[in-house]
Design an enzyme around this catalytic site. Structure first.
Site, PDB file in Angstrom:
ATOM      1  N   ASP A 237       0.847  -1.191   0.000  1.00 11.68           N
ATOM      2  CA  ASP A 237       0.000   0.000   0.000  1.00 11.68           C
ATOM      3  C   ASP A 237       0.885   1.244   0.000  1.00 11.68           C
ATOM      4  OD1 ASP A 237      -1.853   1.979   0.323  1.00 11.68           O
ATOM      5  OD2 ASP A 237      -2.749   1.171   2.152  1.00 11.68           O
ATOM      6  N   GLN A 240      -0.506   5.708   1.505  1.00 13.52           N
ATOM      7  CA  GLN A 240      -0.436   6.447   2.763  1.00 13.52           C
ATOM      8  C   GLN A 240       0.571   7.592   2.725  1.00 13.52           C
ATOM      9  OE1 GLN A 240      -0.456   4.033   6.338  1.00 13.52           O
ATOM     10  NE2 GLN A 240      -1.624   2.430   5.319  1.00 13.52           N
ATOM     11  N   LYS A 552      41.823   2.902  35.836  1.00 10.84           N
ATOM     12  CA  LYS A 552      41.015   1.693  35.669  1.00 10.84           C
ATOM     13  C   LYS A 552      41.142   0.843  36.918  1.00 10.84           C
ATOM     14  CE  LYS A 552      39.846  -1.932  32.404  1.00 10.84           C
ATOM     15  NZ  LYS A 552      39.479  -2.861  33.462  1.00 10.84           N
TER      16      LYS A 552
END
Length: 845
Positions: A237, A240, A552
């Site tokens: 479709d 739209q 770290k």
């Protein structure tokens, strides 16, 4: 997920708007017992992505006032375009003029509008593929849609097949398609456009594409609407894309008997033969874990990427202000045009509306950009206040004082609390503002500390508030003329009591309905999966001036959720570790907020004060309270905090890393014993940072891009870890019997890493494993035994006497280098990782 309380009527404040919610326990989906309260909570949780894709588009509503009913007795549905007279005056709207009439459409630009939709039973929201531009002009489409609708005998699997075929054509045209299962029958394919084509032109392109699919695959696709042609085929479709047609908005509920939604999907999901529509509960989980996977389709208009309107025309920045006011009924100024640009005035107005708040307005480009401050401007750097951006106001509002009549927007008394000029440092539209306010000697700022204040306004995106939620933060570094009283005890007292002129308790912050269905600032925030760093070397780091450096820590990642005076410590997988580390249970005492979500690392220190992962191992696997208490005394742990993800119900994820760190510094007051810390960033070059971490005997550093937003659960190159030693997380796939002293025990472990859907063999490791560890894990491995190897590439010498196990346990090894085939040389066992599962393991080169 119901709203709090069982009363049939409640008055709530959403985005600063007062809404009366009724019949919250009304069942709108009888098959699942889903109530209106559930619908409102869902739309609150998905408001941010839904608004992104519906913003500035005329919203058509499908309403089921009495619920969707059942198959035997379907509920009555109303299809509504025009906005009726009962709609609140504050609702944003635009007119569309037809030959013989004018329709006024709401636009879904904020959570308050979406909440009102839910209150009136508007379950479905439908929008076109274009947006309103300046002066309510109808813009060109900024996206194209194909609606793949299965005919009798076809289903989602056939729609997915057509979608894949369409994808090949679209990508060849330079368009990226985004799939959305409609929640009804079929599937939608969206493509982002640049706004240069008209609706008629886009419809023509879509029609030709549909014809091409039908011509190439006549047994699968059809482009003609006739029902007689659609048996066993998928209708492509294309219609739209007409400017007068609409498509259900992504994330919208559907009025089916089961509460399904229009759900954005990945292409990998479309390959699943069991592909099915999703309901709202599944969508709640996906949005919480993955965010908006459709975000690339509709760029945030605040980023300047929007479309629509006449080319080169400037937006009317007072359109919303005028639409919300009747010049014949309010004494507020309602000018026809914006003012002259170039000014730098500010005003803070004390607004005695339904609830006292303060309005901050900064002059910019001929208007006053405005924020509502429920608690006023903060008086100390350790307290950040909510700021909700409102519509731009005219310059004339800078001198306005008076009484706004009852029934008008913002009804109540308005007075000037302080006013003057401001000096601008930074202005990023919709993201960040840093400026110094120069108030009056007898103004509100001076009465609460200093007439000169340097503030940062930082957009947080809010929790589904359409990007209107900000934080206002008093900067630690004030200008030379700012009084030191801003950070004294007097300043703290001023902050606790609210701005000058307000007597009584601090007004509470009106937050939107949150994802868990509660309203207000006290709700417990959700777990946020931690953002992950990518392994890098110092030689490949981008421009280091863009990065900040942290040490770290060799420990276990933890997300700390603070609420109701308590704390939950969660692993990166969301497992609760709180009972393992009771000494961290008083974290809430050191957080300057009611609720917060923090990111950090739990570490155990050795006698030299260095993090020692092996020591932490003794804490990670304990279960009994007595053992935990004994280990707490013997091996205490510390929590190193390095990020702040949510503060008092406001998400900080969209902020840059540097902004989050500054707020974190003010939000946590570290105890003297150091068991909770916010370690300072390294004020050093990359080389100096790496060397410093080596000198301290630490694992390495993490380089974080200063502008990086927080991406939950994502491994990103915005964060880079630079390690001194090579380590690799591994999955245990088997073991070999020991020899000599270990003849009756496990001798070595066979390890691997995930490689796609399979496992890749890395080798065997025995060094570093103590006899006690081998004894403890032996019984567990034997219970996990399997007859065949869980991977195909184990060399014959290693497989000869191997005992295979189900690949479920994760550990970590250190190694010297990799062979040409990727196996580990000289691996040494570092320890088990019960905080991780095999899917968390990645190859670290």
């Amino acid at each position: 997920m119901a709203l709090p309380g069982s009363r049939s009527v409640q008055t709530v404040t959403v985005d600063g708007r007062s809404l009366r919610l009724s019949s919250l326990d009304k069942v709108l989906y009888p098959e699942t017992g889903t109530t209106k309260a559930d619908v409102l909570a869902y739309y609150a949780a998905v408001a941010e992505p839904l608004i992104r894709h519906a913003r500035d588009r005329p919203a058509t509503r499908k309403r089921w006032v009495h619920g969707v009913g059942t198959a035997d007795a379907p509920g009555q549905v109303f299809f509504q375009k025009n906005l009726d007279a009962a709609a609140p005056a504050w609702l944003p709207r635009h007119p569309i003029r037809h030959k013989d009439h004018t329709n006024v459409y709401p636009v879904v630009n904020d959570l308050a509008t979406l909440t009102w939709f839910g209150q009136i039973g508007a379950l479905e929201v439908h929008v076109p593929q274009w947006r309103f531009g300046p002066h309510s002009a109808v813009g060109n489409p900024d996206r194209m849609v194909l609606d793949l609708d299965p005919g009798p005998g076809a289903g989602l699997a056939e729609c997915a097949e057509v979608a894949r075929l369409a994808r090949e054509i679209l990508t060849g045209m330079g368009l990226e398609p985004w799939p959305v299962t409609s929640g009804s029958k079929g599937l939608h394919l969206y493509c982002r456009l640049d706004g240069k084509l008209t609706s008629e032109q886009v419809s023509g392109v879509a029609h030709e594409l549909a014809r091409a699919l039908e011509a190439d695959h006549p047994d699968l696709a059809v482009s003609d609407m006739k029902k007689s042609l659609r048996g066993g085929r998928v209708l492509v479709d294309w219609s739209q894309n007409n400017r007068n047609k609409t498509t259900v908005a992504p994330y919208s509920l559907r009025g089916r008997f089961h509460p399904t939604v229009a759900a954005p999907r990945t292409w990998a999901e479309l390959d699943d033969p069991d592909l099915a529509h999703l309901d709202y509960r599944e969508m709640l989980r996906r949005v919480r874990e993955q965010g908006d996977i459709l975000a690339g389709l509709d760029p945030d208009p605040q980023d300047g990427a929007g479309t629509g309107g006449a080319a080169g025309s400037a937006p009317d920045r007072l359109a919303q202000y005028r639409a919300m006011r009747d010049a014949g009924r309010t004494p507020e100024p309602v000018p026809d045009a914006v003012g002259a640009s170039g000014g730098n005035s500010f005003v803070i107005q004390e607004h005695h509306a339904r609830r006292l708040h303060y309005d901050l307005r900064l002059e910019r480009e001929g208007v006053l950009v405005s924020w509502a401050l429920p608690k006023g401007p903060p008086a100390t750097p350790d307290r950040n206040h909510l700021a909700v951006q409102t519509e731009d106001h005219p310059l004339e509002y800078g001198t306005f004082e008076g009484n706004i009549p009852k029934g008008e927007y913002g009804a109540g008394e308005m007075t000037i609390w302080d006013a003057g000029t401001y000096e601008l440092e930074k202005w990023r539209d919709g993201k960040e503002v840093i400026c110094t306010l120069y108030g009056k000697e007898n103004g509100g700022l001076a009465r609460s500390g200093s007439a000169v204040r340097r503030y940062a306004l930082i957009n947080t995106g809010g929790s589904g508030a359409g990007g209107r939620n900000w934080l206002i933060h008093l900067m630690k570094d004030q200008s030379a003329s700012a009084s030191s009283a801003a950070v004294t005890g007097d300043g703290l007292a001023a902050s606790a009591a609210g701005p000058e002129g307000f007597s009584g308790p601090v007004p509470s912050v009106d937050l939107p309905v949150t994802g868990n269905g509660t309203i207000g600032p006290g709700a417990a925030p959700d777990f946020v999966p931690p953002m992950l760093a990518t392994l890098a070397s110092a030689t490949v780091l981008p421009d280091e001036s863009d990065f900040a450096f942290e040490l770290k820590w060799d420990g276990v990642r933890a997300i700390a959720v603070v609420a109701a005076g308590g704390v939950r410590l969660l692993s990166r997988n969301g497992n609760d570790m709180s009972l393992l580390y009771p000494e961290l249970g008083n974290l809430a005492d050191y957080v300057n907020a009611e609720t917060a979500v923090l990111d950090g690392e739990i570490v155990a220190l050795n006698d030299g004060g260095r993090p020692d992962f092996s020591l932490l191992q003794t804490r990670m696997k304990l279960t009994s309270a007595a053992e935990i208490d004994a280990a707490r005394a013997r091996t205490p742990v510390r929590l190193m905090l390095f990020d702040l993800l949510d503060l008092d119900g406001t998400s900080l994820l969209p902020l840059g890393y540097s902004n989050r760190r500054e707020i974190l510094d003010g939000a946590v007051s570290a105890p003297e014993d150091g068991h909770i810390q916010v370690p300072e960033q390294l004020d050093a070059t990359l080389a100096e940072a790496v060397e410093a971490s080596r000198d301290l005997g630490l694992e390495g550093i993490v380089a974080k891009r200063r502008s990086s937003v927080y991406r939950p659960g994502t491994r990103t190159e915005a964060w880079l870890k630079i390690k001194h030693q090579r380590t690799q997380e591994v999955v245990v796939v088997g073991w070999r019997p020991g020899k000599g002293n270990r003849a009756s025990k496990i001798g070595s472990l066979l390890v691997a890493v995930p490689d796609g859907v399979n496992l890749k063999y890395l080798g065997r490791v025995g060094s570093g494993l103590t006899d006690r560890e081998l004894a403890e894990v032996g019984g567990r491995l034997k219970k996990m035994a399997r007859k065949t190897a869980p991977l195909p590439d184990v060399p014959a010498p290693d497989a000869a006497d191997a005992r295979w196990v189900r690949p479920a346990l994760v550990g970590e090894v250190q190694y010297s280098e990799r062979t040409g085939g990727g196996r580990l040389r000289h691996p040494v066992w570092r320890g088990w990782r019960p905080d991780k599962k095999p899917s968390d393991v990645t190859v670290e080169n």
